[in-house]
Design a protein around this motif. Structure first.
Motif, PDB file in Angstrom:
ATOM      1  N   GLY A 155       0.821  -1.209   0.000  1.00  0.00           N
ATOM      2  CA  GLY A 155       0.000   0.000   0.000  1.00  0.00           C
ATOM      3  C   GLY A 155       0.852   1.254   0.000  1.00  0.00           C
ATOM      4  N   ASN A 156       0.379   2.270  -0.691  1.00  0.00           N
ATOM      5  CA  ASN A 156       1.109   3.522  -0.855  1.00  0.00           C
ATOM      6  C   ASN A 156       1.459   4.209   0.452  1.00  0.00           C
ATOM      7  N   ASP A 157       0.566   4.164   1.425  1.00  0.00           N
ATOM      8  CA  ASP A 157       0.748   4.930   2.649  1.00  0.00           C
ATOM      9  C   ASP A 157       1.348   4.136   3.805  1.00  0.00           C
ATOM     10  N   SER A 158       1.728   2.898   3.540  1.00  0.00           N
ATOM     11  CA  SER A 158       2.389   2.104   4.577  1.00  0.00           C
ATOM     12  C   SER A 158       3.839   2.568   4.721  1.00  0.00           C
ATOM     13  N   VAL A 159       4.504   2.133   5.754  1.00  0.00           N
ATOM     14  CA  VAL A 159       5.928   2.441   5.938  1.00  0.00           C
ATOM     15  C   VAL A 159       6.717   1.956   4.725  1.00  0.00           C
ATOM     16  N   VAL A 160       6.455   0.737   4.295  1.00  0.00           N
ATOM     17  CA  VAL A 160       7.177   0.175   3.152  1.00  0.00           C
ATOM     18  C   VAL A 160       6.814   0.928   1.875  1.00  0.00           C
ATOM     19  N   GLY A 161       5.550   1.285   1.709  1.00  0.00           N
ATOM     20  CA  GLY A 161       5.133   2.044   0.536  1.00  0.00           C
ATOM     21  C   GLY A 161       5.822   3.396   0.457  1.00  0.00           C
ATOM     22  N   ARG A 162       5.875   4.096   1.591  1.00  0.00           N
ATOM     23  CA  ARG A 162       6.570   5.396   1.609  1.00  0.00           C
ATOM     24  C   ARG A 162       8.050   5.217   1.303  1.00  0.00           C
ATOM     25  N   PHE A 163       8.646   4.201   1.909  1.00  0.00           N
ATOM     26  CA  PHE A 163      10.063   3.927   1.664  1.00  0.00           C
ATOM     27  C   PHE A 163      10.324   3.621   0.192  1.00  0.00           C
ATOM     28  N   ILE A 164       9.559   2.710  -0.387  1.00  0.00           N
ATOM     29  CA  ILE A 164       9.851   2.263  -1.751  1.00  0.00           C
ATOM     30  C   ILE A 164       9.660   3.399  -2.751  1.00  0.00           C
ATOM     31  N   ARG A 165       8.704   4.277  -2.492  1.00  0.00           N
ATOM     32  CA  ARG A 165       8.546   5.438  -3.382  1.00  0.00           C
ATOM     33  C   ARG A 165       9.770   6.352  -3.294  1.00  0.00           C
ATOM     34  N   ARG A 166      10.276   6.566  -2.083  1.00  0.00           N
ATOM     35  CA  ARG A 166      11.485   7.394  -1.913  1.00  0.00           C
ATOM     36  C   ARG A 166      12.711   6.723  -2.495  1.00  0.00           C
ATOM     37  N   ALA A 167      12.794   5.412  -2.355  1.00  0.00           N
ATOM     38  CA  ALA A 167      13.985   4.675  -2.792  1.00  0.00           C
ATOM     39  C   ALA A 167      13.995   4.366  -4.279  1.00  0.00           C
ATOM     40  N   ALA A 168      12.853   4.445  -4.940  1.00  0.00           N
ATOM     41  CA  ALA A 168      12.768   4.030  -6.348  1.00  0.00           C
ATOM     42  C   ALA A 168      13.842   4.659  -7.238  1.00  0.00           C
ATOM     43  N   PRO A 169      14.085   5.970  -7.178  1.00  0.00           N
ATOM     44  CA  PRO A 169      15.144   6.523  -8.039  1.00  0.00           C
ATOM     45  C   PRO A 169      16.520   5.910  -7.751  1.00  0.00           C
ATOM     46  N   GLU A 170      16.804   5.667  -6.478  1.00  0.00           N
ATOM     47  CA  GLU A 170      18.079   5.037  -6.102  1.00  0.00           C
ATOM     48  C   GLU A 170      18.142   3.606  -6.622  1.00  0.00           C
ATOM     49  N   ILE A 171      17.044   2.885  -6.483  1.00  0.00           N
ATOM     50  CA  ILE A 171      16.978   1.502  -6.961  1.00  0.00           C
ATOM     51  C   ILE A 171      17.202   1.463  -8.465  1.00  0.00           C
ATOM     52  N   PHE A 172      16.485   2.305  -9.202  1.00  0.00           N
ATOM     53  CA  PHE A 172      16.616   2.305 -10.657  1.00  0.00           C
ATOM     54  C   PHE A 172      18.030   2.698 -11.074  1.00  0.00           C
ATOM     55  N   GLY A 173      18.647   3.617 -10.358  1.00  0.00           N
ATOM     56  CA  GLY A 173      20.022   4.002 -10.645  1.00  0.00           C
ATOM     57  C   GLY A 173      20.984   2.849 -10.425  1.00  0.00           C
ATOM     58  N   ALA A 174      20.823   2.150  -9.303  1.00  0.00           N
ATOM     59  CA  ALA A 174      21.693   1.002  -9.004  1.00  0.00           C
ATOM     60  C   ALA A 174      21.543  -0.073 -10.066  1.00  0.00           C
ATOM     61  N   VAL A 175      20.308  -0.385 -10.424  1.00  0.00           N
ATOM     62  CA  VAL A 175      20.057  -1.414 -11.431  1.00  0.00           C
ATOM     63  C   VAL A 175      20.695  -1.003 -12.759  1.00  0.00           C
ATOM     64  N   GLY A 176      20.560   0.252 -13.138  1.00  0.00           N
ATOM     65  CA  GLY A 176      21.167   0.729 -14.379  1.00  0.00           C
ATOM     66  C   GLY A 176      22.680   0.622 -14.366  1.00  0.00           C
ATOM     67  N   ARG A 177      23.303   0.944 -13.245  1.00  0.00           N
ATOM     68  CA  ARG A 177      24.768   0.852 -13.141  1.00  0.00           C
ATOM     69  C   ARG A 177      25.241  -0.595 -13.235  1.00  0.00           C
TER      70      ARG A 177
END
Length: 187
Positions: A155-177
């Motif tokens: 869910g968007n408003d859960s702790v994990v949902g808030r985290f994953i939305r914030r982390a997504a750019p970092e995750i996508f950057g790591a995967v790209g590298r």
């Protein structure tokens, strides 16, 4: 400093997750398979990546879940019960941008103090790549699909949902590298 063998890591992870959390164990096995593939770009760190991939979610084991934050619970278990290699423990504690989730949970300072992030960017990125390109039941996926699945599941408003939305750019950057490093490998 503790064992870094893939076999030791597999025994520990299977003992903690195999019977109680079979879907988490399936995810873990898939992440470890990705780590074997990615190891070619890490040289001397290939074995460390496989061990960290195999143990990254061990903190979900019900008997280990003391804080409810699996990276911290897993790292403490590996350090305290197994005397695991410090680099391995720090990777598990910080996998997939865990500091951002720790912040959401009010645990960032505690995590950073106990388990500082390793200064090995490709190794850290590689563990995130392996985790975030593996489905919750062990299959292959894209990082974008994985982030979307996590949002639906938690869910968007859960702790994990808030985290994953914030982390997504970092995750996508790591995967790209990591994908770029893999593509640059001679065939």
């Amino acid at each position: 400093m503790g064992d870094l063998s893939g076999e030791w890591a597999r025994r520990v992870a299977e003992a903690e997750l195999g019977g109680t959390l079979p879907r988490r164990w399936a995810h873990t096995q898939g992440v470890a398979e990705r780590a074997v593939e990615v190891g070619q770009v890490l040289g001397q760190y290939a074995g460390l990546l496989v061990a960290a991939a195999t143990l990254h979610d061990v903190g979900y084991a019900p008997r280990l879940a003391t804080t409810g934050f699996h990276p911290l619970d897993g790292a403490r278990f590996l350090r305290d019960d197994h005397g695991a290699d410090e680099r391995l423990v720090r990777l598990v504690a910080n996998h997939s941008f865990a500091l951002l989730e720790a912040e959401e949970r009010g645990l960032r300072e505690e995590l950073a103090r106990e388990f500082p992030l390793l200064d090995e960017p490709l190794l850290v990125d590689s563990l995130a790549y392996c985790d975030m390109t593996t489905t919750h039941d062990g299959g292959r996926t894209t990082a974008e699909e994985r982030v979307a699945e996590i949002l639906v599941r938690y869910g968007n408003d859960s702790v994990v949902g808030r985290f994953i939305r914030r982390a997504a750019p970092e995750i996508f950057g790591a995967v790209g590298r990591v994908e770029a490093a893999l593509a640059a490998q001679p065939r």
